[in-house]
Write an enzyme that holds these catalytic residues in place. Structure first.
Site, PDB file in Angstrom:
ATOM      1  N   ARG A   9       0.803  -1.260   0.131  1.00  0.00           N
ATOM      2  CA  ARG A   9      -0.274  -0.024  -0.122  1.00  0.00           C
ATOM      3  C   ARG A   9       0.915   1.139  -0.142  1.00  0.00           C
ATOM      4  O   ARG A   9       0.203   2.383  -0.002  1.00  0.00           O
ATOM      5  CB  ARG A   9      -0.825   0.048   1.074  1.00  0.00           C
ATOM      6  CG  ARG A   9      -1.808  -1.265   1.004  1.00  0.00           C
ATOM      7  CD  ARG A   9      -2.975  -0.857   2.331  1.00  0.00           C
ATOM      8  NE  ARG A   9      -3.631  -0.033   2.027  1.00  0.00           N
ATOM      9  CZ  ARG A   9      -4.474   0.662   3.331  1.00  0.00           C
ATOM     10  NH1 ARG A   9      -4.562  -0.024   4.433  1.00  0.00           N
ATOM     11  NH2 ARG A   9      -4.951   1.777   2.987  1.00  0.00           N
ATOM     12  N   CYS A  10       2.215   1.188   0.245  1.00  0.00           N
ATOM     13  CA  CYS A  10       3.052   2.228   0.202  1.00  0.00           C
ATOM     14  C   CYS A  10       3.705   2.663  -1.215  1.00  0.00           C
ATOM     15  O   CYS A  10       4.353   1.670  -1.612  1.00  0.00           O
ATOM     16  CB  CYS A  10       4.101   1.891   1.261  1.00  0.00           C
ATOM     17  SG  CYS A  10       5.520   3.197   1.396  1.00  0.00           S
ATOM     18  N   LYS A  11       3.663   3.836  -1.720  1.00  0.00           N
ATOM     19  CA  LYS A  11       4.135   4.090  -2.889  1.00  0.00           C
ATOM     20  C   LYS A  11       5.535   4.147  -3.053  1.00  0.00           C
ATOM     21  O   LYS A  11       6.190   3.481  -4.112  1.00  0.00           O
ATOM     22  CB  LYS A  11       3.613   5.596  -3.138  1.00  0.00           C
ATOM     23  CG  LYS A  11       4.210   6.090  -4.620  1.00  0.00           C
ATOM     24  CD  LYS A  11       4.045   7.459  -4.706  1.00  0.00           C
ATOM     25  CE  LYS A  11       4.684   7.913  -5.996  1.00  0.00           C
ATOM     26  NZ  LYS A  11       4.354   9.465  -6.335  1.00  0.00           N
TER      27      LYS A  11
END
Length: 113
Positions: A9-11
């Site tokens: 979920r983390c860019k």
């Protein structure tokens, strides 16, 4: 084998994963939110990063602010917090043998490949 401690979920974590995919090297994805690293594993990562436990903490996370901010914690207590609340772990972390890097910015990963 290269390992990436990854949060899909983390860019920045996804950018780090792309760097590994582009490298053509074999690597293992560890979704650390699903399976929190044990304290000994965290210690090993910290040794390779050459940082203290508190430097691995995402201090802007709500969990940290509500439970730990302003408290004087030992390294062991910080490791306990990182294990209990893996969302606090800075990401992504890539480990390659005896070297490791936090992928912020993601280009730091290239330095250990």
């Amino acid at each position: 084998m290269i390992k990436i401690y990854h949060n899909p979920r983390c860019k920045k974590s996804r950018e780090g994963l792309a760097i590994l995919e582009d490298s053509g090297q074999d690597f293992e994805i560890i979704k650390y939110l699903d399976d929190a690293p044990a304290k000994e594993e965290l210690k090993s990562i910290l040794d390779k990063l050459k940082i203290s436990p508190v430097e691995l903490v995402r201090t802007q996370e709500k969990i940290w602010k509500e439970n730990f901010k302003g408290r004087s914690l030992s390294d062991s207590e910080v490791l306990d917090a990182l294990h209990a609340y893996p969302k606090l772990i800075e990401r992504p972390i890539v480990v390659n043998g005896q070297k490791a890097a936090i992928g912020r910015p993601p280009e730091k990963i290239k330095g250990i490949l």
